[in-house]
Design an enzyme around this catalytic site. Structure first.
Site, PDB file in Angstrom:
ATOM      1  N   ILE A  23      61.770  -5.593  -6.793  1.00 33.29           N
ATOM      2  CA  ILE A  23      61.167  -5.421  -5.335  1.00 33.29           C
ATOM      3  C   ILE A  23      60.617  -6.511  -4.957  1.00 33.29           C
ATOM      4  O   ILE A  23      60.715  -6.761  -3.681  1.00 33.29           O
ATOM      5  CB  ILE A  23      60.325  -4.162  -5.234  1.00 33.29           C
ATOM      6  CG1 ILE A  23      60.153  -3.557  -3.658  1.00 33.29           C
ATOM      7  CG2 ILE A  23      59.156  -4.484  -6.080  1.00 33.29           C
ATOM      8  CD1 ILE A  23      59.640  -2.339  -3.619  1.00 33.29           C
ATOM      9  N   ASN A  36      46.802   0.212  -6.899  1.00 30.17           N
ATOM     10  CA  ASN A  36      45.683   1.125  -7.231  1.00 30.17           C
ATOM     11  C   ASN A  36      44.640   1.219  -6.175  1.00 30.17           C
ATOM     12  O   ASN A  36      44.813   0.296  -5.375  1.00 30.17           O
ATOM     13  CB  ASN A  36      45.088   0.885  -8.440  1.00 30.17           C
ATOM     14  CG  ASN A  36      44.535  -0.510  -8.542  1.00 30.17           C
ATOM     15  OD1 ASN A  36      43.641  -0.898  -7.786  1.00 30.17           O
ATOM     16  ND2 ASN A  36      44.938  -1.370  -9.724  1.00 30.17           N
ATOM     17  N   GLY A  83      52.475  -2.539 -13.720  1.00 28.08           N
ATOM     18  CA  GLY A  83      53.828  -2.122 -13.088  1.00 28.08           C
ATOM     19  C   GLY A  83      53.987  -2.697 -12.023  1.00 28.08           C
ATOM     20  O   GLY A  83      54.036  -4.048 -11.830  1.00 28.08           O
ATOM     21  N   ASP A 130      52.614  -3.015  -9.088  1.00 31.75           N
ATOM     22  CA  ASP A 130      51.407  -3.651  -8.528  1.00 31.75           C
ATOM     23  C   ASP A 130      51.352  -5.190  -8.968  1.00 31.75           C
ATOM     24  O   ASP A 130      51.102  -5.836  -8.510  1.00 31.75           O
ATOM     25  CB  ASP A 130      50.271  -2.658  -8.627  1.00 31.75           C
ATOM     26  CG  ASP A 130      48.950  -3.235  -8.049  1.00 31.75           C
ATOM     27  OD1 ASP A 130      49.110  -4.084  -6.846  1.00 31.75           O
ATOM     28  OD2 ASP A 130      47.918  -2.657  -8.205  1.00 31.75           O
ATOM     29  N   GLY A 146      55.585   5.942 -12.220  1.00 31.94           N
ATOM     30  CA  GLY A 146      55.018   5.355 -13.594  1.00 31.94           C
ATOM     31  C   GLY A 146      53.928   5.960 -14.041  1.00 31.94           C
ATOM     32  O   GLY A 146      53.953   7.015 -14.354  1.00 31.94           O
ATOM     33  N   VAL A 147      52.798   5.059 -14.474  1.00 29.82           N
ATOM     34  CA  VAL A 147      51.561   5.684 -14.829  1.00 29.82           C
ATOM     35  C   VAL A 147      50.841   6.809 -14.313  1.00 29.82           C
ATOM     36  O   VAL A 147      50.143   7.391 -14.992  1.00 29.82           O
ATOM     37  CB  VAL A 147      50.614   4.429 -15.224  1.00 29.82           C
ATOM     38  CG1 VAL A 147      51.249   3.306 -16.116  1.00 29.82           C
ATOM     39  CG2 VAL A 147      50.066   3.968 -14.122  1.00 29.82           C
ATOM     40  N   TYR A 148      51.100   6.957 -13.091  1.00 29.66           N
ATOM     41  CA  TYR A 148      50.574   8.048 -12.413  1.00 29.66           C
ATOM     42  C   TYR A 148      51.099   9.587 -12.707  1.00 29.66           C
ATOM     43  O   TYR A 148      50.845  10.472 -12.184  1.00 29.66           O
ATOM     44  CB  TYR A 148      50.375   7.970 -10.792  1.00 29.66           C
ATOM     45  CG  TYR A 148      49.361   7.113 -10.483  1.00 29.66           C
ATOM     46  CD1 TYR A 148      48.676   6.073 -11.219  1.00 29.66           C
ATOM     47  CD2 TYR A 148      48.938   6.957  -9.136  1.00 29.66           C
ATOM     48  CE1 TYR A 148      47.958   5.279 -11.038  1.00 29.66           C
ATOM     49  CE2 TYR A 148      47.922   6.101  -8.623  1.00 29.66           C
ATOM     50  CZ  TYR A 148      47.435   5.112  -9.543  1.00 29.66           C
ATOM     51  OH  TYR A 148      46.290   4.321  -9.280  1.00 29.66           O
TER      52      TYR A 148
END
Length: 174
Positions: free
Chosen positions: A9, A22, A30, A32, A122-124
């Site tokens: 991206i 976040n 990730g 971010d 992802g991590v969420y």
């Protein structure tokens, strides 16, 4: 035009890319972390200014805010905070709000092309299939009501996640 493809991206040649941020807006892992690294120090400086002024408590879940894009090909970065399933944030409407509010902010600054990652996948802890269904549905609903945005791309780093977005796009067009 609505599409999905495998890619990075940070390299997309669109008016705005969406950052799965976040709430601190100060970078992370990730997508971010990749966006902050590729954009360079100007993005972090702008995010710090936002935190010092308009967003002292950080950005809320489902909300979105616009910054410049630093060294990226895009002109703007739209930061949005996805719901974290691990923290009990399991309402798909919060996830949909990330997509809708990002498009509102993009249209508000004059963007006509936007690239999205798989927000929350992802991590969420959100299931990529659900992210794809919710994301595609939210984007289609926005585009049906507002013609300011003419191109939306889902840019997925994982081919497995891409497959879910391709399926959601195929299923929603019928």
């Amino acid at each position: 035009m609505l599409s999905a493809h495998h890619g990075d991206i940070t390299a997309e040649d669109v008016d705005a890319i969406v950052n799965a941020a976040n709430s601190s807006l100060l970078g992370g892992g990730g997508v971010d972390g990749a966006i902050h690294a590729a954009a360079g120090p100007d993005l972090l400086a702008e995010c710090r200014r936002l935190r010092d002024t308009a967003l002292p408590e950080g950005l809320g879940v489902g909300e979105a805010v616009v910054t410049g894009a630093g060294n990226l090909a895009a002109r703007w970065v739209i930061h949005t905070v996805g719901p974290n399933r691990h923290r009990g944030q399991r309402d798909p409407n919060l996830l949909a709000a990330c997509f809708t509010n990002s498009l509102r902010r993009a249209a508000g600054v004059g963007a006509t092309s936007v690239a999205f990652p798989a927000i929350g996948a992802g991590v969420y802890g959100w299931d990529p299939e659900q992210v794809a269904r919710v994301g595609v549905s939210a984007v289609r609903a926005f585009l049906a009501e507002d013609d300011a945005i003419t191109q939306v791309r889902f840019v997925l780093f994982s081919r497995d996640v891409l497959a879910h977005f391709e399926a959601a796009l195929a299923n929603s067009s019928t």
